[in-house]
Scaffold this motif. Sequence first.
Motif, PDB file in Angstrom:
ATOM      1  N   GLN A 133       0.744  -1.324   0.112  1.00 16.35           N
ATOM      2  CA  GLN A 133      -0.032   0.027   0.078  1.00 16.35           C
ATOM      3  C   GLN A 133       1.040   1.128   0.115  1.00 16.35           C
ATOM      4  OE1 GLN A 133      -3.037  -0.275   2.801  1.00 16.35           O
ATOM      5  NE2 GLN A 133      -2.945  -2.454   3.048  1.00 16.35           N
ATOM      6  N   TYR A 181       0.695   5.308   0.883  1.00 15.60           N
ATOM      7  CA  TYR A 181       0.081   6.446   1.849  1.00 15.60           C
ATOM      8  C   TYR A 181       1.036   7.521   1.427  1.00 15.60           C
ATOM      9  CZ  TYR A 181      -2.055   2.547   4.860  1.00 15.60           C
ATOM     10  OH  TYR A 181      -2.937   1.700   4.828  1.00 15.60           O
ATOM     11  N   LEU A 225      -3.916   0.424  -2.814  1.00 18.07           N
ATOM     12  CA  LEU A 225      -3.420  -0.946  -2.456  1.00 18.07           C
ATOM     13  C   LEU A 225      -3.288  -1.694  -3.670  1.00 18.07           C
ATOM     14  CD1 LEU A 225      -5.148  -2.698   0.566  1.00 18.07           C
ATOM     15  CD2 LEU A 225      -4.889  -4.046  -1.756  1.00 18.07           C
ATOM     16  N   ARG A 242       0.734  15.887   9.916  1.00 20.79           N
ATOM     17  CA  ARG A 242      -0.790  15.297   9.990  1.00 20.79           C
ATOM     18  C   ARG A 242      -0.646  13.698   9.924  1.00 20.79           C
ATOM     19  NH1 ARG A 242      -4.672  18.980   8.101  1.00 20.79           N
ATOM     20  NH2 ARG A 242      -6.070  17.456   9.029  1.00 20.79           N
ATOM     21  N   GLY A 243      -1.934  13.146  10.223  1.00 20.34           N
ATOM     22  CA  GLY A 243      -1.911  11.688   9.674  1.00 20.34           C
ATOM     23  C   GLY A 243      -1.678  11.212   8.328  1.00 20.34           C
ATOM     24  N   LEU A 244      -1.640   9.914   8.207  1.00 17.49           N
ATOM     25  CA  LEU A 244      -1.540   9.401   6.860  1.00 17.49           C
ATOM     26  C   LEU A 244      -2.848   8.914   6.115  1.00 17.49           C
ATOM     27  CD1 LEU A 244       1.305   8.729   8.427  1.00 17.49           C
ATOM     28  CD2 LEU A 244       1.482   6.585   6.884  1.00 17.49           C
ATOM     29  N   LEU A 250       0.662  -4.001   8.946  1.00 13.57           N
ATOM     30  CA  LEU A 250       1.579  -3.299   8.087  1.00 13.57           C
ATOM     31  C   LEU A 250       2.822  -3.093   8.625  1.00 13.57           C
ATOM     32  CD1 LEU A 250      -0.988  -0.892   6.243  1.00 13.57           C
ATOM     33  CD2 LEU A 250      -0.415  -3.321   5.694  1.00 13.57           C
ATOM     34  N   PHE A 280       5.963  -0.154   7.650  1.00 11.42           N
ATOM     35  CA  PHE A 280       6.039   0.929   6.843  1.00 11.42           C
ATOM     36  C   PHE A 280       7.381   1.270   6.672  1.00 11.42           C
ATOM     37  CE2 PHE A 280       1.752   3.128   6.698  1.00 11.42           C
ATOM     38  CZ  PHE A 280       1.008   2.294   7.428  1.00 11.42           C
ATOM     39  N   GLY A 281       7.745   1.801   5.262  1.00 12.03           N
ATOM     40  CA  GLY A 281       9.083   2.228   5.085  1.00 12.03           C
ATOM     41  C   GLY A 281       9.457   3.544   5.549  1.00 12.03           C
ATOM     42  N   GLN A 282      10.523   4.038   5.436  1.00 13.68           N
ATOM     43  CA  GLN A 282      10.887   5.712   5.957  1.00 13.68           C
ATOM     44  C   GLN A 282      10.195   6.634   5.077  1.00 13.68           C
ATOM     45  OE1 GLN A 282      12.323   5.387   8.446  1.00 13.68           O
ATOM     46  NE2 GLN A 282      13.689   3.579   8.871  1.00 13.68           N
ATOM     47  N   GLN A 321       1.376  11.576   3.546  1.00 16.04           N
ATOM     48  CA  GLN A 321       1.381  12.384   4.993  1.00 16.04           C
ATOM     49  C   GLN A 321       1.846  13.675   4.709  1.00 16.04           C
ATOM     50  OE1 GLN A 321       4.124  11.229   7.943  1.00 16.04           O
ATOM     51  NE2 GLN A 321       2.700  11.656   9.578  1.00 16.04           N
ATOM     52  N   HIS A 339      -4.536   7.048   3.051  1.00 17.18           N
ATOM     53  CA  HIS A 339      -4.401   5.874   2.289  1.00 17.18           C
ATOM     54  C   HIS A 339      -4.606   6.282   0.708  1.00 17.18           C
ATOM     55  CE1 HIS A 339      -5.791   2.282  -0.071  1.00 17.18           C
ATOM     56  NE2 HIS A 339      -4.739   1.814   0.657  1.00 17.18           N
ATOM     57  N   PHE A 398       4.905   7.046   1.772  1.00 17.27           N
ATOM     58  CA  PHE A 398       5.018   5.759   2.461  1.00 17.27           C
ATOM     59  C   PHE A 398       4.642   4.567   1.701  1.00 17.27           C
ATOM     60  CE2 PHE A 398       7.131   7.664   6.035  1.00 17.27           C
ATOM     61  CZ  PHE A 398       6.700   8.810   6.275  1.00 17.27           C
TER      62      PHE A 398
END
Lengths: 112, 113
Positions: free
Chosen positions: A33, A35, A48, A41-43, A100, A102-104, A37, A45, A88
């Motif tokens: 997936q 995302y 997918l 703030r929040g992520l 999930l 997550f990457g950096q 950001q 989506h 991300f």
Amino acid sequence: SQQGEEDPQALSIQEGENATMNCSYKTSINNLQWYRQNSGRGLVHLILIRSNEREKHSGRLRVTLDTSKKSSSLLITASRAADTASYFCATGSIQGAQKLVFGQGTRLTINP
Amino acid sequence: SQTIHQWPATLVQPVGSPLSLECTVEGTSNPNLYWYRQAAGRGLQLLFYSVGIGQISSEVPQNLSASRPQDRQFILSSKKLLLSDSGFYLCAWSGQGAVVAQHFGDGTRLSIL
């Protein structure tokens, strides 16, 4: 532990250009997936893609998945200033159902 | 439609003080719930997740704990905060299933002094 690694870490382009971000991962997945950001703030989506799919589109977004190379790419076409954000990738696996990893992230800046 | 609420937005706490962050979800039932921490400029680290009331899985050993007293309520707590607990805390929910998207709150910026 981090599974996905985004490349590049930061990307700066002019408005209207296309932006491509890559994600590599190490273990078997059943979905990947992407995302977004915005700062502080929040992520959110974006899209997918399942492990048996190779390509998926959503508006100006195009995601590819190559499970043989354990990699994915996110293409944003005709970029806009509002696309400035961190992006991300996140991987899900059968073993870790419901979770999930997550990457950096890639920090994308669109210059007007 | 489903919404997720997370509060407070920012919090400044002294070392050794307790912590309670709350997250609630509306418009869905029996969601999976997640707590993440994000260090500055970094990715997300999964701290806890829950597939049902009273069911908590911990991903990393630390001085934080989580509880799910109601179906759509998820609480992150600590009895004594450490400097290393500073960060951006994010709550998320997803539907049941092995391949589902997660939906995030706006996060809490926690600073420990």
